[in-house]
Design a protein around this motif. Sequence first.
Motif, PDB file in Angstrom:
ATOM      1  N   GLN A  84       0.836  -1.217   0.000  1.00 24.07           N
ATOM      2  CA  GLN A  84       0.000   0.000   0.000  1.00 24.07           C
ATOM      3  C   GLN A  84       0.865   1.260   0.000  1.00 24.07           C
ATOM      4  OE1 GLN A  84      -2.139  -1.075   3.546  1.00 24.07           O
ATOM      5  NE2 GLN A  84      -3.983  -1.654   2.429  1.00 24.07           N
ATOM      6  N   ALA A  85       2.038   1.186   0.628  1.00 20.59           N
ATOM      7  CA  ALA A  85       2.889   2.376   0.761  1.00 20.59           C
ATOM      8  C   ALA A  85       3.676   2.671  -0.517  1.00 20.59           C
ATOM      9  CB  ALA A  85       3.849   2.182   1.932  1.00 20.59           C
ATOM     10  N   LEU A  86       3.832   1.639  -1.357  1.00 26.60           N
ATOM     11  CA  LEU A  86       4.663   1.801  -2.562  1.00 26.60           C
ATOM     12  C   LEU A  86       3.848   2.219  -3.778  1.00 26.60           C
ATOM     13  CD1 LEU A  86       6.828  -1.393  -2.367  1.00 26.60           C
ATOM     14  CD2 LEU A  86       7.767   0.887  -2.716  1.00 26.60           C
ATOM     15  N   PRO A  87       4.469   2.953  -4.723  1.00 30.07           N
ATOM     16  CA  PRO A  87       3.745   3.262  -5.960  1.00 30.07           C
ATOM     17  C   PRO A  87       3.419   1.996  -6.760  1.00 30.07           C
ATOM     18  CG  PRO A  87       5.906   4.385  -5.882  1.00 30.07           C
ATOM     19  CD  PRO A  87       5.792   3.548  -4.653  1.00 30.07           C
ATOM     20  N   CYS A  88       4.346   1.024  -6.785  1.00 26.51           N
ATOM     21  CA  CYS A  88       4.091  -0.223  -7.529  1.00 26.51           C
ATOM     22  C   CYS A  88       4.888  -1.356  -6.916  1.00 26.51           C
ATOM     23  CB  CYS A  88       4.459  -0.060  -9.000  1.00 26.51           C
ATOM     24  SG  CYS A  88       4.219  -1.600  -9.899  1.00 26.51           S
ATOM     25  N   MET A  89       4.187  -2.271  -6.259  1.00 30.37           N
ATOM     26  CA  MET A  89       4.844  -3.372  -5.553  1.00 30.37           C
ATOM     27  C   MET A  89       5.488  -4.367  -6.530  1.00 30.37           C
ATOM     28  SD  MET A  89       5.318  -4.452  -2.553  1.00 30.37           S
ATOM     29  CE  MET A  89       5.687  -5.919  -1.635  1.00 30.37           C
TER      30      MET A  89
END
Length: 388
Positions: A140-145
């Motif tokens: 959720q915290a990353l732009p693209c996991m």
Amino acid sequence: MEGGLFRGYLTPAYAASQEALAGWMESAGMTVRRDGAANLIGRYEGRLAKAPALVIGSHLDSVRDAGFYDGPLGVMLGIEAVAVLHEQGRRLPFPIEVYAFGDEEGSRFPAAMLTSRAVAGTLDAAALDVADAEGITLAQALPCMADYLDARRDPAATLAYLEAHIEQGPVLEADGLAVGTVTGIAAQLRYAVTVKGMAGHAGTTAMRLRRDPLAGAAAMILAVEQLACGDNSDVVATVGTIEALPGAVNVIPGEVRFTIDVRSGSETRRNGVAEAILARLREIAEARALELDTALIHDLAASPCAPALMDLMDEALVAAGQPVRRLVSGAGHDAMVMASLCPTAMLFIRCTGGVSHNPAEHVEPADVEIALQVMLGFIDRLGENFAA
Ligand code: GLV
Ligand code: MN
Ligand code: MN
């Protein structure tokens, strides 16, 4: 703590710092990119198009209530070294890539060095399944996991890794030295411990009827200290976090969680003390009828720096008019992860009173200037020794 410095991985403060660094990287003649692990990277091209890069880096995240220098100083010294080369219109045979790593400290998610492990190619996808104290997952915290493991560098495109860092200890100051060559980094182990008992009323539950996990944890924490002290070696063991649930003044806790961090220059000594600690925890839990769970959350081997690079660093120290001093690092660094990708070198900078992980952390600008000269001397020597 209120108003103290905290730059957690992927927080707004982290993004704002990346923004500032990106501008400084561009001014130093670098092209800027971010990788899948949200590391910020500046690249300064070399003379030979296909040459492997010298990576210079450290971390941008901080502990809670941190000082200014642990991590960012190494990143800024990397940028400054490139800025000097750019200003002089000089190119090395190889490119230089400056990395601002993400979560060396592990102060947001229950994991450390995720981003340098992604770069070194030693990260398991399962390690990415973490959430912070608010329940926000890494995904959720990353732009693209999906791109996380794409941060991996090609070993063939990586010449060496250089990290400058405050010493975080008292050795250089005691010896009256500004900088020193690091020989290696101590091995680390971390556990997450959960102790469960019986929650109850603080006014009505007789002492002899209690199964209080917080009182049990107190005995366990003292055992951690005693067993590390009793080893009479370089082993250090720390309980740095503790949480009692539900956490009310009139409730006997039902559950306690704490962490243990154990380190030593020798994995055998570290493991010996860690095993003694776990055995003692089990005894205490049994004697108090508590449930105990210990999960290994972090295990990094001791990491020697590359002898040939230590020699180059010593030569650069001498050229900068500094006495040669070699010392070992008790603190962990991204360099210990990068060592599985390429040869590593580290330069330590004196910090006042050896104080770190504390807002009082301080370095003298004159020492940082010396560190910059030593880094430039190291880079030059690496260039002279480079066989394309
Ligand atoms: C990093 O600062 C560590 O040594 O834990
Ligand atoms: Mn730190
Ligand atoms: Mn650090």
